[in-house]
Design an enzyme around this catalytic site. Structure first.
Site, PDB file in Angstrom:
ATOM      1  N   ASP A  90       0.850  -0.965  -0.277  1.00  0.00           N
ATOM      2  CA  ASP A  90      -0.007   0.008   0.082  1.00  0.00           C
ATOM      3  C   ASP A  90       1.092   1.347   0.234  1.00  0.00           C
ATOM      4  O   ASP A  90       1.997   1.148   0.608  1.00  0.00           O
ATOM      5  CB  ASP A  90      -0.881  -0.053   1.805  1.00  0.00           C
ATOM      6  CG  ASP A  90      -1.869   1.360   1.427  1.00  0.00           C
ATOM      7  OD1 ASP A  90      -2.061   1.794   0.158  1.00  0.00           O
ATOM      8  OD2 ASP A  90      -3.284   0.317   1.572  1.00  0.00           O
ATOM      9  N   ASP A 125      -3.564   6.814  -4.143  1.00  0.00           N
ATOM     10  CA  ASP A 125      -5.249   7.630  -3.371  1.00  0.00           C
ATOM     11  C   ASP A 125      -5.826   8.539  -2.518  1.00  0.00           C
ATOM     12  O   ASP A 125      -5.511   7.798  -1.838  1.00  0.00           O
ATOM     13  CB  ASP A 125      -6.400   6.351  -3.860  1.00  0.00           C
ATOM     14  CG  ASP A 125      -5.775   4.996  -3.332  1.00  0.00           C
ATOM     15  OD1 ASP A 125      -5.075   4.346  -2.573  1.00  0.00           O
ATOM     16  OD2 ASP A 125      -6.799   5.100  -2.111  1.00  0.00           O
ATOM     17  N   ALA A 196     -11.848   2.254   0.666  1.00  0.00           N
ATOM     18  CA  ALA A 196     -12.404   3.473   2.095  1.00  0.00           C
ATOM     19  C   ALA A 196     -13.800   2.871   1.713  1.00  0.00           C
ATOM     20  O   ALA A 196     -14.576   3.120   2.493  1.00  0.00           O
ATOM     21  CB  ALA A 196     -13.139   4.598   1.307  1.00  0.00           C
ATOM     22  N   CYS A 282     -12.556 -25.109  17.672  1.00  0.00           N
ATOM     23  CA  CYS A 282     -11.811 -24.616  16.290  1.00  0.00           C
ATOM     24  C   CYS A 282     -10.103 -26.061  16.815  1.00  0.00           C
ATOM     25  O   CYS A 282     -10.459 -26.407  17.928  1.00  0.00           O
ATOM     26  CB  CYS A 282     -11.296 -23.845  16.456  1.00  0.00           C
ATOM     27  SG  CYS A 282      -9.881 -23.529  14.961  1.00  0.00           S
ATOM     28  N   CYS A 284      -7.270 -25.453  14.807  1.00  0.00           N
ATOM     29  CA  CYS A 284      -6.419 -25.460  14.452  1.00  0.00           C
ATOM     30  C   CYS A 284      -4.982 -25.637  15.125  1.00  0.00           C
ATOM     31  O   CYS A 284      -5.265 -26.172  16.703  1.00  0.00           O
ATOM     32  CB  CYS A 284      -6.302 -23.959  14.369  1.00  0.00           C
ATOM     33  SG  CYS A 284      -5.841 -22.837  15.353  1.00  0.00           S
ATOM     34  N   CYS A 287      -5.755 -24.244  18.866  1.00  0.00           N
ATOM     35  CA  CYS A 287      -6.450 -24.397  19.620  1.00  0.00           C
ATOM     36  C   CYS A 287      -6.729 -25.967  19.923  1.00  0.00           C
ATOM     37  O   CYS A 287      -7.471 -26.331  21.293  1.00  0.00           O
ATOM     38  CB  CYS A 287      -8.053 -24.092  19.260  1.00  0.00           C
ATOM     39  SG  CYS A 287      -8.500 -22.580  18.280  1.00  0.00           S
TER      40      CYS A 287
HETATM   41  N1  GUN Z   1      -6.369   0.564   3.310  1.00  0.00           N
HETATM   42  C1  GUN Z   1      -7.715   0.084   3.756  1.00  0.00           C
HETATM   43  N2  GUN Z   1      -8.708   1.388   2.641  1.00  0.00           N
HETATM   44  C2  GUN Z   1      -7.646   2.117   1.858  1.00  0.00           C
HETATM   45  C3  GUN Z   1      -7.770   2.821   0.650  1.00  0.00           C
HETATM   46  O1  GUN Z   1      -9.553   3.267   0.301  1.00  0.00           O
HETATM   47  N3  GUN Z   1      -6.205   2.820  -0.381  1.00  0.00           N
HETATM   48  C4  GUN Z   1      -5.373   2.303   0.417  1.00  0.00           C
HETATM   49  N4  GUN Z   1      -4.855   2.631  -0.754  1.00  0.00           N
HETATM   50  N5  GUN Z   1      -5.187   1.474   1.243  1.00  0.00           N
HETATM   51  C5  GUN Z   1      -6.318   1.660   2.375  1.00  0.00           C
HETATM   52 ZN    ZN Z   2      -8.182 -22.044  16.295  1.00  0.00          ZN
END
Ligand code: GUN
Ligand code: ZN
Length: 655
Positions: A90, A125, A196, A282, A284, A287
């Protein structure tokens, strides 16, 4: 370089193979969020490597932290993280959303992501929150689009290797989400995250998330993966996958563990509330090694790590369950199970009804699993909607509408004692509206299980029944909808004076229903021969007058599968471009040899083709080259450039 191809599908969900610069991952999948600072990572990279084929980390934090940045710039992001497979980053947009500002230029962070060897980077963004005023949403979307364009231009100019995420924004304004999708699609990103939605998820506003997903998906290329940014709760995966989301990221596994929260595929439990259970629900490795009480009594750090590990296991487990449901054709059933975990999820599912015309185009015409009714929402599923539309494909002349007791087994024609005539008997059905007697074996008309419905459920489809009868009246005239007296009189008269080949009529009606055209006309009716199995008594084959096979009747779904002769007959009777997939000259020779048709050779097609329909492969002069099963629908056939388009059953040398 990225390719994406569909291997299996159900609802709008797909199991795809995503090839990112030579590294293959199977979608849908989950990308664990990894902190770029190894010291801040709560779960060991060994476990991450075992479970994940792709992870997501943050390029902005890496950029801003001197020692991380130095390692990343010198050795690359893969060495910094300790992960050789696909790394997505990101861009700092999330920090932008939280702090209102970041200290990096939009193009600088794209360039940085390329420089440190990221596989898939993200543009900077602007994640516009829900409910902001329209002006702000528009202004910020415009800025996101401007940055998107500049980022794509930079990538082209400098010949960057990294793939780019082009995030869809637009806040809670659905028309802005649509516009965002259209504009981003034009720019040609590799992957499209929907952005978002985190605040909406946190506030249980699932209905809006669902509408945002669909309104974005409708304008995005079907051939590109979609990532639902920030959705890490396994409870929501099935619904999101059913709407065509391919990628998810999870910070939730770690964030929830920090608060002593234990994820399950049906919701979240607090350790405090389950510490008196004898055992975890669970199995796993975590657990099965600790009792709730033992885990609760560990010190904070160990507890957090173990909870995060469990959270990660259940997250992957749910994704595997979803993939299995796609392969089985039972994804809607899984969704209907999951949406009952929270009333707001159920509400979100109910909203799909509004979009079912679109969703239906992607839903396969045949599935391995039977249709299971799980509640009133099942009434609006694509299988039901499609049947109601396709009922109008049958050529009716005389109709008798009746009901049968719910104790009668399916298929009806094997269990009812009916005098077979040329009258179409429409059997009222509380979910499918009407089941025509002559096509009662066709998927899903025999392949479904429904409970005895209550009156209020039966009420739901009164309007469809009324509309259909009105349509029928217009089509064949009121007099040809027989009441019981006229019907009885007619069958007596008919049996005394005429003979009918009910099996041939059954085939004729099934073909009308499958293709929408009268493939077996009056003349052919006298010539074809229908073969039933000696052991099961079920329809097996349709032969021409010389005893050659035209169609086989597939036993599980009763679709008619053409032979080469059958395909030629379909080609003659169905006008171009219906049921056609048109390929270019380059593919002609291969298709005629009976080789599969790949999406890159498709130049045109019938837009109404649904997945798994039996189709005709032709050249641009509509000469028949081959016949087979469409793997993609009419929209996808035009948009995909990779992967299988038609699984060919046979080539036609002289079509
Ligand atoms: N991580 C969670 N929401 C968003 C988003 O709208 N844009 C970006 N780039 N990362 C995110
Ligand atoms: Zn578990």
């Amino acid at each position: 370089m990225m390719t994406f191809e569909i291997k299996h599908r159900d609802a709008m969900g797909r199991i795809g193979i995503l090839n990112i610069n030579g590294k293959k991952i199977e979608t849908p999948t989950i990308m664990p969020v990894i902190h770029p600072n190894p010291k801040k990572q709560i779960v060991s990279m060994d476990l991450i490597n075992k479970l994940a084929d792709v992870i997501i980390t943050n390029s902005y934090i890496t950029y801003k932290t001197k020692h991380l940045r130095e390692i990343a710039e010198e050795k690359g992001i893969h060495k910094l993280i300790g992960f050789d497979k696909v790394i997505v980053t990101d861009s700092g947009s999330f920090q932008l959303g939280v702090y209102g500002d970041v200290e990096v230029e939009p193009l600088e962070i794209v360039e940085f992501q390329e420089r440190i060897g990221v596989d898939v980077g993200t543009i900077l963004d602007i994640p516009t929150p829900p409910d902001v005023d329209r002006d702000r949403a528009e202004r910020e979307l415009e800025e996101t689009l401007k940055r998107a364009k500049a980022s794509i231009e930079l990538k082209k100019e400098r010949d960057f290797k990294l793939l780019l995420n082009g995030t869809i924004q637009g806040s809670t304004y659905l028309d802005l989400r649509q516009e965002s999708a259209k504009e981003m699609a034009k720019l040609g990103f590799d992957i499209y995250p929907i952005g978002a939605v985190v605040p909406l998820m946190e506030q249980y506003r699932y209905r809006e998330v669902v509408e945002i997903i669909i309104n974005s998906k409708m304008y995005l290329p079907t051939s590109k993966p979609v990532h639902l940014f920030g959705c890490g709760h396994p409870m929501f995966f099935a619904l999101a996958v059913a709407l065509g989301c391919d990628l998810f990221d999870s910070a939730a596994y770690a964030l929830y563990a920090k608060d002593d929260r234990y994820l399950t595929e049906t919701g979240t439990l607090h350790l405090e509330d389950i510490k008196d259970l004898k055992a975890f629900p669970c199995s796993c490795p975590v657990c099965s090694s600790y009792t709730p009480r033992e885990l609760a009594s560990l010190d904070k750090k160990d507890r957090e790590r173990l909870l995060a590990e469990h959270n990660l296991y259940v997250t992957f487990e749910e994704m595997n369950r979803i993939k299995e449901a796609i392969r089985e054709g039972s994804l809607w059933e899984l969704v209907e199970e999951r949406v009952r975990c929270h009333p707001k999820l159920l509400e979100a599912y109910r909203v799909l009804r509004k979009y079912m015309d679109y969703i239906e185009r992607f839903d396969p015409v045949t599935k391995k699993s039977a249709f299971f009714y799980t509640g009133v929402e099942s009434m609006f599923r694509p299988e039901v909607l499609r049947h109601k539309k396709r009922l109008k494909r049958i050529k009716y002349e005389k109709v008798y509408i009746t009901t049968v007791s719910s104790s009668v087994e399916k298929p009806y024609h094997e269990h009812l004692n009916v005098i077979e005539t040329d009258v179409d008997i429409l059997i009222k059905h509380p979910v499918f509206g009407f089941i025509p007697y002559y096509i009662d074996t066709f998927y899903p008309l025999s392949q479904h299980e429904i409970p005895e419905l209550f009156d209020y459920e039966k009420e739901i489809d009164k309007k469809f029944v009324d509309d259909f009868i009105n349509w029928l009246k217009k089509k064949i005239g009121e007099d040809n909808i027989l009441d019981i007296m006229t019907y009885n009189y007619y069958i007596n008269y008919f049996s005394a004076t005429k003979k009918i080949d009910a099996d041939a009529l059954r085939i004729r009606k099934m073909l009308q229903y499958q293709y929408g055209f009268d493939i077996i006309d009056d003349e052919l009716m006298d010539k074809i021969k229908v073969v039933r199995s000696k052991t099961t008594g079920r329809l097996r084959q349709v032969l021409d007058e010389n005893g050659n096979i035209l169609f086989s009747i597939r036993s599980n779904d009763n679709l008619l599968i053409p032979s080469e002769r059958g395909a030629k007959l379909l080609w003659k009777k169905i006008p171009f471009p219906k049921y056609r997939v048109v390929v270019n000259r380059e593919a002609e020779k291969f298709a005629r040899e009976g080789r599969n048709v790949f999406a890159k050779f498709v130049v045109d097609c019938d837009e109404d083709i649904r997945p798994y329909e039996e189709v005709l492969v032709v050249n641009e002069d509509d000469e028949l080259l081959a016949y087979g099963t469409a793997i993609l629908n009419g929209i996808e056939l035009k948009e995909f450039n990779y992967g299988l388009a038609v699984k060919v059953r046979g080539g036609v040398k002289n079509g």
